[in-house]
Write a protein that holds these residues in place. Structure first.
Motif, PDB file in Angstrom:
ATOM      1  N   PRO A   1      19.901  26.579  35.571  1.00  9.55           N
ATOM      2  CA  PRO A   1      21.121  25.766  35.643  1.00  9.55           C
ATOM      3  C   PRO A   1      21.303  24.942  34.379  1.00  9.55           C
ATOM      4  O   PRO A   1      20.328  24.485  33.790  1.00  9.55           O
ATOM      5  CB  PRO A   1      20.880  24.878  36.876  1.00  9.55           C
ATOM      6  N   GLU A   2      22.561  24.735  33.970  1.00  7.98           N
ATOM      7  CA  GLU A   2      22.854  24.083  32.701  1.00  7.98           C
ATOM      8  C   GLU A   2      22.248  22.686  32.591  1.00  7.98           C
ATOM      9  O   GLU A   2      21.705  22.314  31.550  1.00  7.98           O
ATOM     10  CB  GLU A   2      24.374  23.998  32.509  1.00  7.98           C
TER      11      GLU A   2
ATOM     12  N   ALA B   1      17.814  27.957  23.442  1.00  9.74           N
ATOM     13  CA  ALA B   1      18.403  27.645  24.744  1.00  9.74           C
ATOM     14  C   ALA B   1      19.772  27.004  24.590  1.00  9.74           C
ATOM     15  O   ALA B   1      20.694  27.271  25.370  1.00  9.74           O
ATOM     16  CB  ALA B   1      17.477  26.720  25.527  1.00  9.74           C
ATOM     17  N   ARG B   2      19.938  26.165  23.572  1.00  6.89           N
ATOM     18  CA  ARG B   2      21.188  25.432  23.392  1.00  6.89           C
ATOM     19  C   ARG B   2      22.329  26.342  22.968  1.00  6.89           C
ATOM     20  O   ARG B   2      23.442  26.266  23.489  1.00  6.89           O
ATOM     21  CB  ARG B   2      20.996  24.316  22.372  1.00  6.89           C
ATOM     22  N   TYR B   3      22.091  27.214  21.987  1.00  8.86           N
ATOM     23  CA  TYR B   3      23.168  28.018  21.422  1.00  8.86           C
ATOM     24  C   TYR B   3      23.365  29.362  22.120  1.00  8.86           C
ATOM     25  O   TYR B   3      24.429  29.967  22.016  1.00  8.86           O
ATOM     26  CB  TYR B   3      22.915  28.270  19.931  1.00  8.86           C
TER      27      TYR B   3
ATOM     28  N   ALA C   1      14.614  32.377  28.034  1.00  2.22           N
ATOM     29  CA  ALA C   1      14.349  32.234  29.466  1.00  2.22           C
ATOM     30  C   ALA C   1      14.986  30.961  30.007  1.00  2.22           C
ATOM     31  O   ALA C   1      15.432  30.915  31.164  1.00  2.22           O
ATOM     32  CB  ALA C   1      12.845  32.231  29.729  1.00  2.22           C
ATOM     33  N   LEU C   2      15.067  29.930  29.172  1.00  2.35           N
ATOM     34  CA  LEU C   2      15.670  28.677  29.611  1.00  2.35           C
ATOM     35  C   LEU C   2      17.153  28.830  29.935  1.00  2.35           C
ATOM     36  O   LEU C   2      17.695  28.106  30.769  1.00  2.35           O
ATOM     37  CB  LEU C   2      15.504  27.604  28.528  1.00  2.35           C
TER      38      LEU C   2
ATOM     39  N   ALA D   1      19.431  21.493  29.870  1.00  8.82           N
ATOM     40  CA  ALA D   1      19.613  20.333  28.989  1.00  8.82           C
ATOM     41  C   ALA D   1      18.426  19.379  29.104  1.00  8.82           C
ATOM     42  O   ALA D   1      17.965  18.819  28.107  1.00  8.82           O
ATOM     43  CB  ALA D   1      20.909  19.609  29.325  1.00  8.82           C
ATOM     44  N   ALA D   2      17.920  19.213  30.328  1.00  4.67           N
ATOM     45  CA  ALA D   2      16.775  18.332  30.530  1.00  4.67           C
ATOM     46  C   ALA D   2      15.518  18.891  29.860  1.00  4.67           C
ATOM     47  O   ALA D   2      14.749  18.147  29.239  1.00  4.67           O
ATOM     48  CB  ALA D   2      16.526  18.140  32.026  1.00  4.67           C
ATOM     49  N   VAL D   3      15.315  20.203  29.972  1.00  2.31           N
ATOM     50  CA  VAL D   3      14.152  20.834  29.345  1.00  2.31           C
ATOM     51  C   VAL D   3      14.263  20.751  27.823  1.00  2.31           C
ATOM     52  O   VAL D   3      13.282  20.469  27.131  1.00  2.31           O
ATOM     53  CB  VAL D   3      14.017  22.308  29.796  1.00  2.31           C
ATOM     54  N   VAL D   4      15.480  21.002  27.302  1.00  2.00           N
ATOM     55  CA  VAL D   4      15.708  20.904  25.860  1.00  2.00           C
ATOM     56  C   VAL D   4      15.425  19.479  25.382  1.00  2.00           C
ATOM     57  O   VAL D   4      14.810  19.263  24.328  1.00  2.00           O
ATOM     58  CB  VAL D   4      17.145  21.322  25.497  1.00  2.00           C
ATOM     59  N   ALA D   5      15.856  18.496  26.165  1.00  2.74           N
ATOM     60  CA  ALA D   5      15.591  17.102  25.817  1.00  2.74           C
ATOM     61  C   ALA D   5      14.084  16.839  25.765  1.00  2.74           C
ATOM     62  O   ALA D   5      13.599  16.142  24.868  1.00  2.74           O
ATOM     63  CB  ALA D   5      16.257  16.177  26.828  1.00  2.74           C
ATOM     64  N   ALA D   6      13.373  17.411  26.732  1.00  4.78           N
ATOM     65  CA  ALA D   6      11.915  17.231  26.744  1.00  4.78           C
ATOM     66  C   ALA D   6      11.266  17.877  25.526  1.00  4.78           C
ATOM     67  O   ALA D   6      10.337  17.311  24.923  1.00  4.78           O
ATOM     68  CB  ALA D   6      11.338  17.828  28.026  1.00  4.78           C
ATOM     69  N   LEU D   7      11.746  19.070  25.137  1.00  2.00           N
ATOM     70  CA  LEU D   7      11.199  19.760  23.972  1.00  2.00           C
ATOM     71  C   LEU D   7      11.402  18.937  22.697  1.00  2.00           C
ATOM     72  O   LEU D   7      10.476  18.729  21.915  1.00  2.00           O
ATOM     73  CB  LEU D   7      11.848  21.138  23.815  1.00  2.00           C
ATOM     74  N   PHE D   8      12.630  18.476  22.510  1.00  2.00           N
ATOM     75  CA  PHE D   8      12.917  17.689  21.324  1.00  2.00           C
ATOM     76  C   PHE D   8      12.202  16.331  21.377  1.00  2.00           C
ATOM     77  O   PHE D   8      11.782  15.803  20.348  1.00  2.00           O
ATOM     78  CB  PHE D   8      14.418  17.487  21.153  1.00  2.00           C
ATOM     79  N   GLY D   9      12.092  15.774  22.579  1.00  2.00           N
ATOM     80  CA  GLY D   9      11.378  14.510  22.717  1.00  2.00           C
ATOM     81  C   GLY D   9       9.917  14.640  22.336  1.00  2.00           C
ATOM     82  O   GLY D   9       9.358  13.794  21.632  1.00  2.00           O
TER      83      GLY D   9
END
Length: 203
Positions: free
Chosen positions: A70-71, A143-145, A65-66, A75-83
């Motif tokens: 918008p790209e 989401a990244r790949y 869904a991510l 990226a911001a959501v992915v950063a939050a997940l990994f953070g």
């Protein structure tokens, strides 16, 4: 086509390696080990594997869904997940509490039915995986790949690998590994992924 295949294999391998590194010292392995001291190995492995399959599917669907966003936002959501994953891992890695479950390990194997053992194992691990670092990693990598099936497969294979280790040689592995150190390493790796995603979000 070749690039797509390479990316898919990279997604599979990345998910497998990262989730394996996260889960080896995690409560998931310890919970599986404790369950194995109470029930027979085979139903425990079946139950936890089913729980992992459901949780990986949920994580992949969330990650998929991510990709519709918008790209830069992705990226911001992915950063939050990994953070968030980094915070959870580092907090556990630097904590002084001991969750070895030694008291449960002394109780021995109980003669119960296959269905009961598998259902109990499913329930415990299904609950334990909610919001876990591996679930966050699966959602972020999906989401990244952009290859949710490959990421989900890699994540599931890693989780089953961890479960198999815990069920068959868990006591020996737990005695030789340093869980806190591995949690710290995985936490710093998550922090690095979060930083990279943040740079991409604002690039």
């Amino acid at each position: 086509m070749e690039i797509t295949v390479s990316t898919a294999l990279l997604a599979l391998l990345s998910a497998y390696v990262l989730v394996l590194a996260v889960e080896l010292p995690d409560k998931t392995m310890i919970a599986t080990l404790v369950l194995t001291t109470r029930f027979r190995a085979w139903p425990v492995l079946v139950g936890v594997s089913l729980a992992f399959a459901v949780q990986s599917t949920i994580a992949v669907l969330f990650g998929r869904a991510l990709t519709l966003l918008p790209e830069s936002l992705v990226a911001a959501v992915v950063a939050a997940l990994f953070g968030l994953g980094a915070v959870l891992l580092l907090r556990e890695g630097f904590s002084t509490t001991d969750e070895s479950g030694e008291d449960a390990a002394r109780q021995g194997v109980k003669p119960v039915t296959f269905l009961h053992s598998a259902a109990t194992s499913f329930g415990v691990l299904f609950a334990a995986e909610w919001g876990d670092a591996s679930q966050l990693a699966t959602a972020g990598l999906s989401a990244r790949y952009g290859h949710p099936l490959m990421v989900g497969a890699g994540s599931l294979l890693a989780l089953i690998t961890v479960a198999a280790i815990a069920v068959f040689i868990g006591h020996k592995v737990r005695g030789r590994l340093k869980p806190k150190l591995l949690q710290r390493i995985a936490g710093f790796a998550f922090a690095a992924f979060a930083l990279l995603a943040l740079v991409q979000a604002f690039a």
